[in-house]
Scaffold this active site. Structure first.
Site, mmCIF file in Angstrom:
data_model
loop_
_atom_site.group_PDB
_atom_site.id
_atom_site.type_symbol
_atom_site.label_atom_id
_atom_site.label_comp_id
_atom_site.label_asym_id
_atom_site.label_seq_id
_atom_site.Cartn_x
_atom_site.Cartn_y
_atom_site.Cartn_z
ATOM 1 N N GLU A 1 11.009 -6.918 2.533
ATOM 2 C CA GLU A 1 10.043 -6.018 1.910
ATOM 3 C C GLU A 1 8.999 -6.827 1.146
ATOM 4 O OE1 GLU A 1 12.058 -2.617 0.029
ATOM 5 O OE2 GLU A 1 10.481 -2.617 -1.481
ATOM 6 N N ASP B 1 6.091 -5.978 -1.643
ATOM 7 C CA ASP B 1 5.743 -4.834 -2.498
ATOM 8 C C ASP B 1 4.572 -5.022 -3.423
ATOM 9 O OD1 ASP B 1 7.952 -3.309 -1.901
ATOM 10 O OD2 ASP B 1 9.145 -4.061 -3.576
ATOM 11 N N GLU C 1 3.385 -2.480 -6.544
ATOM 12 C CA GLU C 1 3.650 -1.209 -7.238
ATOM 13 C C GLU C 1 2.724 -1.137 -8.432
ATOM 14 O OE1 GLU C 1 7.625 -0.141 -8.447
ATOM 15 O OE2 GLU C 1 8.410 -0.494 -6.453
#
Ligand SMILES: *[C@@H]1O[C@H](CO)[C@@H](O)[C@H](O)[C@H]1NC(C)=O
Ligand SMILES: *[C@@H]1O[C@H](CO)[C@@H](O)[C@H](O)[C@H]1NC(C)=O
Ligand SMILES: *[C@@H]1O[C@H](CO)[C@@H](O)[C@H](O)[C@H]1NC(C)=O
Length: 279
Positions: free
Chosen positions: A105, A107, A109
């Site tokens: 993953e 990411d 955010e």
């Protein structure tokens, strides 16, 4: 007539084929072709003939979308405009992820804040199901006023996170020192807007103000240069940061990084993960 016809077809069609098949360069400008709204029913919408996608969050539910395609290496850009005003408690997640328990993953955010206080851009990299590699930043602009470009470059040598084409984080392939690197599982692109007021803003002290709902984040100008199975022709497979960008990365990290797992002694009393000592 037939020969003239085929001549024209070749002239017109071959470049189109090349641009979308050898190196998939599909800036479709129609987000309907690239994404499905997968969560939150009518809270996620693709508008203006596919030009813009919006996610909303209200007191009942958030919303989310995912890409129709899977990607294995490439460069993916999206322009995002984050929740305006008092966005405390809200999180807009924007990430690549494979499936399964040993998933990889990459990411971004975005943690909201009360009006006038800075958003926190949180980043992480999971390899073979293991994350815990957080770095956080404040941005050098207000990400709620306008659209800004958030990019992920991913190739067998490196992962680079960029904001408006300025690199903010690099996760190099460090398999030589035993750190797994994402290179065999293809990933989809996901985004969601949700309520995380137990932890997101000032560590959970500031709660979502539902009087401000619905909260909205907007997306446009998706651009994916995808390398899938085209190792010989994808220029992003050999791209690394040049010295100028290495320097930009260093400056951003000095000035805007507010958390780095690699300097968090309390969290790793037994010693930092191996990638922290690689320069
Ligand atoms: C959600 O907000 C609406 C509109 O403000 C309100 O009518 C409703 O009672 C709220 N629902 C819950 C579960 O809080
Ligand atoms: C919110 O603002 C405070 C005060 O400026 C800051 O310390 C914090 O990092 C900001 N972001 C979040 C997500 O709490
Ligand atoms: C492309 O490169 C990757 C990583 O170097 C390798 O694992 C994969 O087998 C290659 N794919 C093709 C089709 O050559």
């Amino acid at each position: 007539m037939p020969s003239l016809f085929s001549f024209n077809i070749r002239l017109i069609l071959i470049p189109v084929f090349i641009s979308c098949m050898v190196v998939e360069y599909c800036a479709s400008n129609d987000l309907n072709q690239d994404f499905d709204i997968t969560w939150g029913n009518e809270r996620g919408e693709i508008l203006n003939n596919g030009e813009i996608l919006t996610l909303t969050l209200d007191n009942i539910s958030g919303s989310g979308f995912e890409s129709k395609k899977e990607y294995l290496f490439g460069k993916i850009d999206m322009q995002i405009k984050l929740v305006q005003g008092n966005s405390a408690g809200t999180v807009t997640a924007y990430y690549l992820s494979s499936k399964g328990s040993n998933h990889d993953e990459i990411d971004f955010e975005f943690l909201g804040n009360v009006s006038g206080e800075p958003y926190t851009l949180h980043t992480n990299v999971y390899t073979q199901g293991k994350g815990e590699r957080e770095q956080q930043f404040h941005l050098w602009f207000d990400p709620t006023n306008d659209f800004h470009i958030y990019s992920i470059l991913w190739n067998p040598q490196t992962i680079v996170f960029s904001v408006d084409n300025v690199p903010i984080r690099e996760f190099k392939n460090m398999e030589n020192i035993g750190v797994a690197f994402p290179k065999s599982q293809s990933m989809k692109l996901y985004s969601s807007l949700w309520n995380a007021d137990e932890w997101a803003t000032m560590g959970g002290l500031i709660k979502t103000d539902w009087a401000q709902a619905p909260f909205t984040a907007s997306y446009r100008n998706f651009n994916a240069n995808i390398c899938n199975n085209n190792n010989n022709s994808c220029k992003f497979l050999v791209e690394n940061l040049d010295p100028v960008n290495e320097e930009k990365l260093r400056r951003v990290q000095q000035k805007y990084m507010i958390y780095n797992y690699c300097t968090d002694n309390k969290r790793f009393p037994q010693g930092f993960p191996p990638e922290c000592s690689a320069t």
